[in-house]
Design a protein around this motif. Structure first.
Motif, PDB file in Angstrom:
ATOM      1  N   ALA A 322       0.821  -1.209   0.000  1.00 44.57           N
ATOM      2  CA  ALA A 322       0.000   0.000   0.000  1.00 44.57           C
ATOM      3  C   ALA A 322       0.855   1.259   0.000  1.00 44.57           C
ATOM      4  CB  ALA A 322      -0.937  -0.011   1.207  1.00 44.57           C
ATOM      5  N   ALA A 323       1.759   1.381   0.964  1.00 39.36           N
ATOM      6  CA  ALA A 323       2.552   2.608   1.075  1.00 39.36           C
ATOM      7  C   ALA A 323       3.527   2.745  -0.079  1.00 39.36           C
ATOM      8  CB  ALA A 323       3.303   2.631   2.410  1.00 39.36           C
ATOM      9  N   GLY A 324       4.157   1.646  -0.487  1.00 36.50           N
ATOM     10  CA  GLY A 324       5.126   1.717  -1.578  1.00 36.50           C
ATOM     11  C   GLY A 324       4.487   2.161  -2.875  1.00 36.50           C
ATOM     12  N   THR A 325       3.338   1.571  -3.201  1.00 34.79           N
ATOM     13  CA  THR A 325       2.621   1.956  -4.420  1.00 34.79           C
ATOM     14  C   THR A 325       2.188   3.413  -4.360  1.00 34.79           C
ATOM     15  OG1 THR A 325       1.816  -0.314  -4.702  1.00 34.79           O
ATOM     16  CG2 THR A 325       0.620   1.430  -5.867  1.00 34.79           C
ATOM     17  N   LEU A 326       1.617   3.792  -3.223  1.00 38.44           N
ATOM     18  CA  LEU A 326       1.064   5.140  -3.083  1.00 38.44           C
ATOM     19  C   LEU A 326       2.134   6.215  -3.217  1.00 38.44           C
ATOM     20  CD1 LEU A 326      -1.412   6.939  -2.368  1.00 38.44           C
ATOM     21  CD2 LEU A 326      -0.737   6.675   0.035  1.00 38.44           C
ATOM     22  N   ILE A 327       3.229   6.080  -2.471  1.00 35.74           N
ATOM     23  CA  ILE A 327       4.211   7.171  -2.476  1.00 35.74           C
ATOM     24  C   ILE A 327       4.975   7.234  -3.797  1.00 35.74           C
ATOM     25  CG2 ILE A 327       6.137   5.889  -1.422  1.00 35.74           C
ATOM     26  CD1 ILE A 327       6.653   8.544   0.199  1.00 35.74           C
ATOM     27  N   GLN A 328       5.203   6.075  -4.430  1.00 40.47           N
ATOM     28  CA  GLN A 328       5.854   6.118  -5.741  1.00 40.47           C
ATOM     29  C   GLN A 328       4.979   6.837  -6.764  1.00 40.47           C
ATOM     30  OE1 GLN A 328       8.669   5.665  -7.062  1.00 40.47           O
ATOM     31  NE2 GLN A 328       9.706   3.781  -6.511  1.00 40.47           N
TER      32      GLN A 328
END
Length: 720
Positions: A322-328
């Protein structure tokens, strides 16, 4: 603002770079860290040298919404708002290795869907969030309506037993109902996966059987190329093979009655969309209900499963966080693409492609996303997409390199046709390398003020390694820049960094947030040792570390090997895509990529050759590799000896004598994946005498029989 390349002036430079979000971000870094950065390269170097600080600043600048990891009572958001708190994250260890995958943003929780539904810079609730377009219809959905639809579906899915880490699948086209289903799934902490409805049943099951979804959303049909194509019969076949399904929900995407009889749903039944919503308690848009439905999850909580191409075996099921996809995606949208609240982002894509996920994340930056489902050439031929850009005032348009090359071959001229493209600020192209001649074509046929961003990344990272930049020039044939925070370079086969200007394998040397968390199926569901937290929201899958390591770190231990063959220009800093690493051509020991040959054909022979496939052939009895070039001719054109001689001459002139294929031959068809990419590896294996069992991921796999026959006909001559 960028490099100067005296021998070839840039095709584009931003006349107002200081107005971009990227420039504003650069000034924040200068002030906060005492720097004097004044170029993209300077900012890039800092983002690599200080990558924990870089990702912390991206988090703050782009407005990622999260709360501290604490008790169950503390991890609820009220009315889509988080309270102001001091930093609560440990971004990543400065000396963290790439494998095992390190944790990013430890110490916080977030909800992926909530970040898309309630972005920090959200436009007015009544303004459009989605515009869904087909060849014959258009539908606009406001931010408020989108939130209501998602939460109504969340309530229904929860009532039917969908839990965190359950898999929910879509056999769906690119329309508003698909976005709603994805957002409802990830809002609950379940994992979303999708396959486009033009995919064959065998290819769908190659993917979905592995992940055992508990719920399936499907269209009753699709509209494409002016025709309605029913898909319910295919859905019934798919459902029968999925043994964990609790419900099947059919959307009325095209006109016609929906027949939910005859579905053999293992643990439930098939519903129409309306029937499914009505089977649960009525939805209320009260803040209390919204708060009770919203749950926060760890940063590495799985949000998507995407699939490798699987052209020679079962596709790998790649799990993204979730966080990796979102911030990228927020980094790429806000900084690299300069997407602003209220902008209109259209990417022509299917739901199977990584770029669909990239498109939908535009919501998190406050953009209106435009979903197009249908042929890009209907109803107005080559002018269909330009007319849509004009009508909807699109600001960023994304597509495949193949689409742009078709426009080039057809000599489409939207500006000369009187189409107003003044709203357009950028065109993005990916899927395969964009030929230099196509760069020139785009700046001839479209406004010269646009940023033409040839980009590259992939399913494995759900984001970009090579990116656009609003403060850097565009040079013919080059991807503008290395993506911020992505420590990429090129290696030779020994694992040494090559000098700029030399070709090599694309690698990444430092961790980045969107590294996949693993491959499904998971080994187990385990609870990490976190005190004071609600265990129901913190259970994470545990994955097979050996499979992860062998997929990305086997070629160069400790270094991410991406599988692309590239060259970095020593003057401009730009990136040139040369093809896939596994398709590298090495006649007489000289390494080059198939894309170099394709570019020559498109530049000089676009009116003769429709498509091509360039393959290196080396069988056990061969002392060296030879290059074989297959040509699919345009209708009415012939592959004559004269044409072959002219192609050889052009390749010798533009590249070198060593690039000239040993054999040029006509073929009836070019094999492609279900995502439209050329299948070089399977053909290479066939030509090299390997026994290849091709999976259903090759959309036109029957054409491989022709290549098998060709290989047998051209067996090496025995000298005994």
């Amino acid at each position: 603002m960028g490099h100067t390349k005296s021998r070839d002036p840039p095709l584009w430079e931003n006349q107002h770079p200081t107005r971009s979000s990227l420039w504003q971000f650069l000034q924040i870094i200068n002030k906060k860290y005492g720097k004097d950065l004044n170029s993209y390269q300077g900012l890039y170097d800092w983002s690599i040298d200080s990558f924990p600080e870089f990702w912390e600043e991206v988090w703050a600048f782009t407005g990622v919404r999260a709360v501290p990891l604490a008790s169950k009572e503390d991890v609820k958001l009220q009315n889509g708002q988080a309270s102001e708190k001091k930093p609560f994250r440990h971004v990543v260890a400065r000396d963290a290795p790439m494998f095992p995958r390190p944790k990013f943003f430890d110490g916080c929780t977030l909800n992926f869907a909530d970040n898309l539904l309630y972005p920090r810079d959200a436009p007015d609730a009544d303004s459009p969030a989605l515009i869904s377009v087909t060849e014959s219809t258009k539908k606009t959905i406001s931010w408020k309506a989108l939130r209501d639809k998602v939460l109504q579906l969340v309530l229904a899915m929860k009532a039917h037993g969908v839990k965190p880490c359950d898999r929910v699948a879509g056999f769906l086209g690119n329309h508003a109902d698909t976005v709603v289903a994805m957002l409802a799934t990830t809002y609950l902490g379940a994992i979303w996966t999708a396959v486009s409805p033009d995919t064959g049943v065998a290819a769908v099951l190659d993917r979905l059987v592995q992940i055992e979804p508990v719920m399936l959303f499907a269209d009753n049909g699709v509209e494409y190329n002016g025709k309605i194509h029913p898909s319910t019969a295919k859905t019934r076949e798919i459902v029968e093979a999925l043994k964990e399904l609790k419900a099947v929900v059919i959307f009325q995407t095209v006109p016609g009655e929906i027949d939910t009889t005859g579905f053999k749903v293992a643990r439930g039944q098939a519903w129409t969309h309306e029937g499914f919503l009505q089977s649960t308690p009525p939805y209320s848009d009260s803040p209390d209900l919204q708060g009770s439905l919203r749950t926060m999850f760890l940063p590495e909580h799985p949000v998507y499963i995407l699939y490798s191409s699987g052209t020679t075996g079962k596709p790998k099921c790649i799990v993204h966080s979730a966080a990796g996809t979102l911030i990228q995606h927020k980094k790429e949208h806000v900084l690299q693409c300069d997407i602003r609240p209220g902008d209109r982002l259209l990417y022509y894509t299917t739901t199977s492609w990584m770029m669909w996920h990239w498109l939908v994340s535009g919501l998190a930056s406050g953009a209106t996303i435009v979903l197009y489902d249908g042929s890009p050439f209907k109803p107005h031929g080559d002018l269909t997409m330009p007319k849509l850009i004009e009508e909807l005032k699109i600001t960023q348009f994304g597509t495949s390199a193949k689409y742009l090359s078709i426009l080039e071959q057809n000599q489409a001229q939207p500006l000369k046709a009187g189409i107003d493209l003044s709203s357009l600020r950028a065109i993005y192209s990916t899927g395969s390398p964009l030929a230099p001649s196509t760069f020139r074509y785009v700046y001839d046929a479209f406004p010269k003020t646009i940023n033409l961003g040839s980009i590259t990344g992939g399913t494995d990272i759900i984001s970009l390694f090579g990116a656009p930049s609003p403060i850097s020039p565009v040079y013919e044939g080059e991807i503008q820049v290395k993506g911020l925070g992505m420590a990429i370079c090129a290696f030779d086969p020994s694992g040494s960094k090559v000098q700029d200007g030399e070709p090599g394998d694309l690698v990444c040397l430092k961790p980045f947030p969107s590294q996949p968390v693993g491959f499904w199926p998971q080994k187990s569901i385990a609870l990490p040792p976190v005190s004071g937290a609600d265990s129901s929201i913190l259970k994470l899958p545990q994955y097979d570390a050996a499979k992860y390591e062998s997929s990305y770190f086997e070629t160069f231990p400790g270094v991410w090997h991406h599988g692309d063959f590239v060259r970095f220009d020593p003057v401009t800093g730009g990136m040139v895509m040369l093809g896939r690493s596994d398709g590298i051509l090495k006649p007489a020991g000289v390494r080059f990529g198939s894309a170099e040959i394709y570019n020559v054909l498109l530049k000089h022979f676009a009116t003769d050759v429709e498509d091509s496939l360039c393959i290196g052939q080396r069988r056990e009895s061969d002392t060296d590799e030879r290059v074989v070039l297959f040509l699919k001719m345009l209708e009415g054109k012939q592959c004559t000896p004269d044409l072959k001689a002219r192609i050889s001459s052009a390749i010798r002139s533009d590249l070198s004598a060593r690039h000239v294929p040993a054999i040029i031959d006509e073929c009836p068809e070019i094999p492609i994946t279900t995502n439209g990419k050329k299948v070089e590896v399977a053909v290479k294996q066939i030509l090299c005498g390997m026994n290849v069992k091709t999976s259903a991921s090759v959309a036109n796999s029957e054409c491989l029989d022709w290549y098998r026959a060709w290989a047998q006909k051209h067996e090496p001559v025995s000298l005994s």
